[in-house]
Motif scaffolding. Structure first.
Motif, short mmCIF file in Angstrom:
data_model
loop_
_atom_site.label_atom_id
_atom_site.label_comp_id
_atom_site.label_asym_id
_atom_site.label_seq_id
_atom_site.Cartn_x
_atom_site.Cartn_y
_atom_site.Cartn_z
N ARG A 156 -16.37 -2.04 1.42
CA ARG A 156 -15.34 -2.07 0.39
C ARG A 156 -15.32 -0.75 -0.37
N ILE A 157 -14.12 -0.26 -0.66
CA ILE A 157 -13.96 0.85 -1.59
C ILE A 157 -12.80 0.47 -2.49
N ALA A 158 -13.06 0.33 -3.79
CA ALA A 158 -12.05 -0.15 -4.73
C ALA A 158 -11.46 -1.45 -4.19
N HIS A 159 -10.13 -1.52 -4.03
CA HIS A 159 -9.49 -2.76 -3.56
C HIS A 159 -9.33 -2.77 -2.05
N LEU A 160 -9.92 -1.80 -1.37
CA LEU A 160 -9.68 -1.64 0.07
C LEU A 160 -10.90 -2.08 0.90
N THR A 161 -10.60 -2.59 2.09
CA THR A 161 -11.63 -2.87 3.08
C THR A 161 -11.49 -1.82 4.17
N ASP A 193 -5.69 -3.54 2.54
CA ASP A 193 -5.72 -3.99 1.14
C ASP A 193 -5.55 -5.51 1.08
N GLY A 194 -5.69 -6.16 2.22
CA GLY A 194 -5.52 -7.61 2.27
C GLY A 194 -4.13 -8.02 2.73
N LYS A 195 -3.16 -7.11 2.58
CA LYS A 195 -1.80 -7.39 3.04
C LYS A 195 -1.38 -6.41 4.13
N THR A 196 -1.66 -5.14 3.88
CA THR A 196 -1.24 -4.08 4.79
C THR A 196 -2.47 -3.51 5.49
N ILE A 197 -2.31 -3.21 6.76
CA ILE A 197 -3.42 -2.59 7.51
C ILE A 197 -2.94 -1.29 8.12
N MET A 217 0.86 -1.19 0.00
CA MET A 217 0.00 0.00 0.00
C MET A 217 0.89 1.24 0.00
N ASN A 218 0.59 2.19 -0.85
CA ASN A 218 1.33 3.45 -0.71
C ASN A 218 0.39 4.60 -0.37
N ILE A 219 0.90 5.46 0.50
CA ILE A 219 0.08 6.55 1.05
C ILE A 219 0.86 7.85 1.01
N GLN A 220 0.21 8.86 0.49
CA GLN A 220 0.82 10.18 0.44
C GLN A 220 -0.12 11.18 1.12
N LEU A 221 0.45 11.98 2.01
CA LEU A 221 -0.29 13.13 2.53
C LEU A 221 -0.08 14.23 1.50
N LEU A 222 -1.13 14.58 0.78
CA LEU A 222 -0.95 15.54 -0.31
C LEU A 222 -0.46 16.87 0.23
#
Ligand SMILES: [Zn+2]
Ligand SMILES: [Zn+2]
Length: 258
Positions: free
Chosen positions: A129-134, A153-157, A1-6
């Motif tokens: 669910r939203i897109a590939h995310l729970t 995302d099933g791997k990362t929480i 999962m990648n996350i950016q604070l815009l």
């Protein structure tokens, strides 16, 4: 999962600065948590990809450029931009923002292909669910109805506190998760401004430290966000002084991966 604070603050050359004036996390280039800077900080490719926006609460710093984002995309969206929120928050957005006074009621407007914006309510405590995310939401203790989120995302929480003062259900929710890889938690004001933090329902570093005592997971990355720009240096110093492993201040514009 990648996350950016815009990023939400730019210097004269257009480069992002470390000041965080608005809140919008971009997950996997596809979904955002809050939308403060969504209308000003996405790349073209991201603008074309992001159609799901989770709104934790309707404060301006979390939705400031959302109306502009929808407006910009009005003619080109082929599917509606979905605003995911609790019913309470949706009612506030309808009443106070997308009300034809502040900005159009985009949920009742259509382009040639169909609706341009759609409210999608979710329930507290119920996985959706939203897109590939729970995603699961828990109420937090803020001045308006607000939720913290658990996102997998099933791997990362990962978990987002959103804006909150001392709170309980959020910690219960994340302690129930098998594991947490990263926690994004607010630290708005320096310790000297605890009174204001309590009145406006935010955390100081000392309050954040006490909240972390409720967390049962170890080894996760803890990213402090929502530092008020005027006190950023002081808050950052106070956070460092806590001496907590893996605690750092999240840098706007940097892509983090787990
Ligand atoms: Zn707030
Ligand atoms: Zn805020």
């Amino acid at each position: 999962m990648n996350i950016q604070l815009l990023p939400s603050s730019f210097d004269a050359d257009g480069r992002a600065t470390s000041a965080q004036r608005l809140t919008c996390f971009l997950i996997d280039e596809r979904v955002t948590v809050d939308a403060g800077s969504i209308g000003i900080a996405l790349t073209e490719a991201q603008r074309r990809a992001v159609r799901d926006v989770i709104v934790t609460h309707p404060h301006m710093d979390h939705i400031a450029s959302l109306p502009i984002y929808v407006d910009d995309l009005f003619a080109e969206v082929e599917e509606p931009i979905r605003i995911h929120a609790t019913r309470e928050v949706i009612d506030l957005l309808k009443r106070d923002v997308f009300n034809d006074n502040v900005y159009p009621r985009f949920d009742v407007l259509r382009n040639e292909r169909g609706p341009v914006m759609q409210y999608v309510p979710f329930d507290i405590g119920k996985e959706f669910r939203i897109a590939h995310l729970t995603v699961t939401a828990a109420p937090v203790n803020h001045i308006v109805p607000t939720v913290g989120l658990l996102v997998s995302d099933g791997k990362t929480i990962v978990a987002f506190s959103s804006d909150t003062a001392e709170t309980e259900e959020f910690w219960t929710m994340i302690n129930r998760a098998p594991r947490i890889d990263a926690l994004f938690i607010e630290a708005s004001f320096p310790d000297s401004m605890r009174q204001l933090a309590e009145a406006s329902k935010h955390l100081t570093p000392a309050m954040l430290n006490a909240e972390l005592g409720k967390l049962n997971h170890n080894g996760l990355d803890i990213l402090a966000v929502h530092l008020k720009p005027a006190y950023r240096e002081t808050v950052a110093k106070e956070l460092t002084a806590l001496g907590i492993d893996n605690l750092s201040v999240m840098e706007p514009g940097r892509v983090y991966e787990w």
